[in-house]
Design a protein around this motif. Structure first.
Motif, mmCIF file in Angstrom:
data_model
loop_
_atom_site.group_PDB
_atom_site.id
_atom_site.type_symbol
_atom_site.label_atom_id
_atom_site.label_comp_id
_atom_site.label_asym_id
_atom_site.label_seq_id
_atom_site.Cartn_x
_atom_site.Cartn_y
_atom_site.Cartn_z
ATOM 1 N N ILE A 177 0.723 -1.096 0.056
ATOM 2 C CA ILE A 177 0.003 -0.159 0.146
ATOM 3 C C ILE A 177 1.021 1.186 -0.055
ATOM 4 C CG2 ILE A 177 -1.831 1.423 1.314
ATOM 5 C CD1 ILE A 177 -2.716 -1.361 2.397
ATOM 6 N N VAL A 178 0.493 2.256 -0.814
ATOM 7 C CA VAL A 178 1.326 3.603 -0.907
ATOM 8 C C VAL A 178 0.947 4.181 0.514
ATOM 9 C CG1 VAL A 178 1.686 5.749 -1.893
ATOM 10 C CG2 VAL A 178 1.187 3.849 -3.545
ATOM 11 N N PRO A 179 2.209 4.334 1.163
ATOM 12 C CA PRO A 179 1.638 4.624 2.804
ATOM 13 C C PRO A 179 1.342 6.319 2.732
ATOM 14 C CG PRO A 179 3.806 3.690 2.755
ATOM 15 C CD PRO A 179 3.543 3.865 1.367
ATOM 16 N N VAL A 180 1.663 7.047 1.895
ATOM 17 C CA VAL A 180 0.911 8.540 1.767
ATOM 18 C C VAL A 180 0.817 8.906 0.728
ATOM 19 C CG1 VAL A 180 1.713 10.873 2.393
ATOM 20 C CG2 VAL A 180 2.700 8.924 3.877
ATOM 21 N N ALA A 181 -0.448 9.298 0.538
ATOM 22 C CA ALA A 181 -1.012 9.889 -0.784
ATOM 23 C C ALA A 181 -0.686 11.401 -0.612
ATOM 24 C CB ALA A 181 -2.536 9.759 -0.856
ATOM 25 N N HIS A 182 -0.030 11.704 -1.923
ATOM 26 C CA HIS A 182 0.392 13.249 -1.788
ATOM 27 C C HIS A 182 0.408 13.809 -3.389
ATOM 28 C CE1 HIS A 182 2.778 16.955 -0.607
ATOM 29 N NE2 HIS A 182 3.588 16.477 -1.683
ATOM 30 N N GLY A 183 0.137 15.101 -3.316
ATOM 31 C CA GLY A 183 0.180 15.758 -4.528
ATOM 32 C C GLY A 183 1.496 16.690 -4.562
ATOM 33 N N GLY A 184 2.310 16.605 -5.558
ATOM 34 C CA GLY A 184 3.302 17.274 -5.543
ATOM 35 C C GLY A 184 3.318 18.732 -6.135
ATOM 36 N N GLN A 185 2.628 19.629 -5.288
ATOM 37 C CA GLN A 185 2.241 21.003 -5.571
ATOM 38 C C GLN A 185 2.889 21.803 -4.245
ATOM 39 O OE1 GLN A 185 -1.825 20.813 -6.188
ATOM 40 N NE2 GLN A 185 -1.679 20.185 -8.290
ATOM 41 N N SER A 186 3.527 22.791 -4.519
ATOM 42 C CA SER A 186 4.024 23.622 -3.521
ATOM 43 C C SER A 186 3.107 23.822 -2.175
ATOM 44 C CB SER A 186 4.704 24.720 -3.854
ATOM 45 O OG SER A 186 3.542 25.557 -4.336
ATOM 46 N N TRP A 187 1.870 24.150 -2.415
ATOM 47 C CA TRP A 187 1.073 24.257 -1.435
ATOM 48 C C TRP A 187 0.614 23.030 -0.678
ATOM 49 C CZ3 TRP A 187 -3.803 22.354 -0.529
ATOM 50 C CH2 TRP A 187 -4.488 21.641 -1.387
ATOM 51 N N GLN A 188 0.397 22.024 -1.276
ATOM 52 C CA GLN A 188 0.344 20.862 -0.519
ATOM 53 C C GLN A 188 1.563 20.579 0.446
ATOM 54 O OE1 GLN A 188 -1.718 17.498 -2.521
ATOM 55 N NE2 GLN A 188 -1.698 18.722 -4.020
#
Length: 423
Positions: A177-188
């Motif tokens: 399982i991908v541990p951390v869902a993240h969007g690679g955008q500076s505000w995120q």
């Protein structure tokens, strides 16, 4: 209903009576143009109409960008401002320094805003100690969202510390399982970093670093540890994260492709829209180390000085209506946030919102309620942007050191410190 809210209803009734003689129009700049937000705007229009006033949209699709603010500035400087504009955080103070905002003290006194709002929130709405803006809602930023089934598969409990978080993340990775869902955008990335700093350093350190901009906090062992913890999180994201929108990352958690996500409570709306239930399908928990703290993002409307008496009366009615329990409840049920004023019944809200409301009140009492740096509540856009880009650069460039990043953070704070301006 408590005496304070009876007083607020009575105060609003006074504006309704006045509307008979002073029916006017309010032009409102906002960007609530879709979904639940649009429904809430329609409710606000209805409530104003019931008082004899009309609403004129100055709506901007796609959020309050620079273009919207440029149009607003041009109209204000030309002497033709709207009645209200969706402005928040230190930007309210910047408009206040131009001496173009209306005085809302009459409404605030009648509705007892000082008794309804935590001081740290009330101060954001004031210029020179007087209300010029009205808050609409509260979002908690320092949430960790977890897919419950993914957590159960690890055999571990909900993480409350950073050690526990990384243990869960490692276990999720081991089982595919991908541990951390993240969007690679500076505000995120800055949103995640904000929660890390709050969890590693605590509310007082967070305040010193991001509200007071103390160089000794921005360049410190605690900030260095925060940056190191932040970088460790990246190891548990997937390679396709860059450029991903936040809601797409949330969908990964909803489907169980990913286990966790750092995001404000607007993410909850995605879970609920997918038919998922708190505690049963997903877990909302304070980001590690932040169970006794709360970073807030508050939407608000600043009111501009008008000349027409009928428009001024309609403007006051708008401010009073926004703080009515009826509107606070309906708006926040639609948006996924929580009411900003004390005393609104929370029984129709979901478990995560009820928990958020309890934390909001409790942290206000113990002085661990802090403004979100990542969401323009702690600093103006120029400083926030420079800090955000420094943090994003650190996240995306493994060769960038913590010392280099802290140097950039200190440099980002210098323009405000040089002016001697307090947020």
């Amino acid at each position: 209903m408590g005496y304070r809210w009876r007083g607020m209803l009575a105060a609003t009734a006074l504006w309704a009576v006045a509307a008979c003689a002073w029916a006017g129009q309010v032009e409102v700049l906002h960007w609530w143009t879709s979904g639940g937000e649009s429904k809430s705007v329609e409710e606000l229009k209805r409530l104003l109409a019931s008082q004899g006033h009309t609403w004129r949209d100055f709506a901007v699709v796609g959020g309050g960008g620079d273009s919207a603010m440029s149009v607003l500035r041009a109209r204000v400087l030309a002497g033709n401002p709207p009645a209200a504009a969706q402005i928040k955080g230190p930007a309210i103070q910047e408009w206040g320094r131009l001496n173009v905002l209306a005085d809302l003290e009459e409404v605030a006194t009648l509705q007892k805003w000082d008794a309804q709002l935590p001081r740290v929130v009330a101060d954001v709405m004031k210029v020179n100690g007087r209300y010029v803006a009205v808050p609409v809602n509260v979002h908690r930023v320092n949430w960790l969202w977890i897919n419950r089934d993914a957590l159960l598969k690890t055999g571990l409990r909900v993480p409350n510390t950073w050690d526990e978080f990384f243990a869960v993340a490692e276990k999720m990775r081991q089982i595919g399982i991908v541990p951390v869902a993240h969007g690679g955008q500076s505000w995120q990335e800055f949103t995640t970093f904000e929660s890390v700093v709050l969890g590693v350093g605590g509310a007082e350190f967070y305040r010193r670093a991001f509200v007071d901009l103390e160089p000794g906090a921005l360049r410190s062992d605690t900030m260095s540890r925060s940056l190191q913890t932040f970088r460790r999180i990246k190891d548990y994201t997937d390679a396709r994260a860059p450029g991903r929108d936040w809601n797409v990352a949330t969908a990964m958690v909803i489907r169980g492709e990913a286990g966790m996500q750092f995001m404000g409570d607007w993410a909850k709306g995605e879970f609920l829209a997918a038919g998922k239930q708190p505690a049963k399908d997903f877990v909302c928990v304070s980001a590690p180390g932040t169970s006794r703290a709360y970073s807030f993002n508050v939407d608000s409307f600043a009111m501009f000085r008008l000349k027409d008496p009928a428009a001024i009366q309609a403007q006051k009615a708008l401010a009073a209506t926004i703080m009515r329990p009826e509107f606070q409840e309906s708006f926040n049920l639609n948006k996924g946030s929580i009411p900003v004023g004390a005393g609104v019944r929370m029984d129709r809200f979901d478990l995560c919102a009820q928990e958020s409301s309890a934390y909001f009140a409790a942290t206000a009492m113990i002085n661990t309620l802090v403004p979100s740096i990542a969401h323009l509540m702690a600093q103006p856009a120029g400083i926030e942007g420079a800090m955000r880009e420094a943090v994003a650069a650190y996240w995306n460039n493994e060769r960038m050191t913590t010392d280099e990043t802290m140097t950039r953070l200190v440099a980002a704070a210098k323009p405000r410190l040089a002016k001697g301006i307090k947020p």
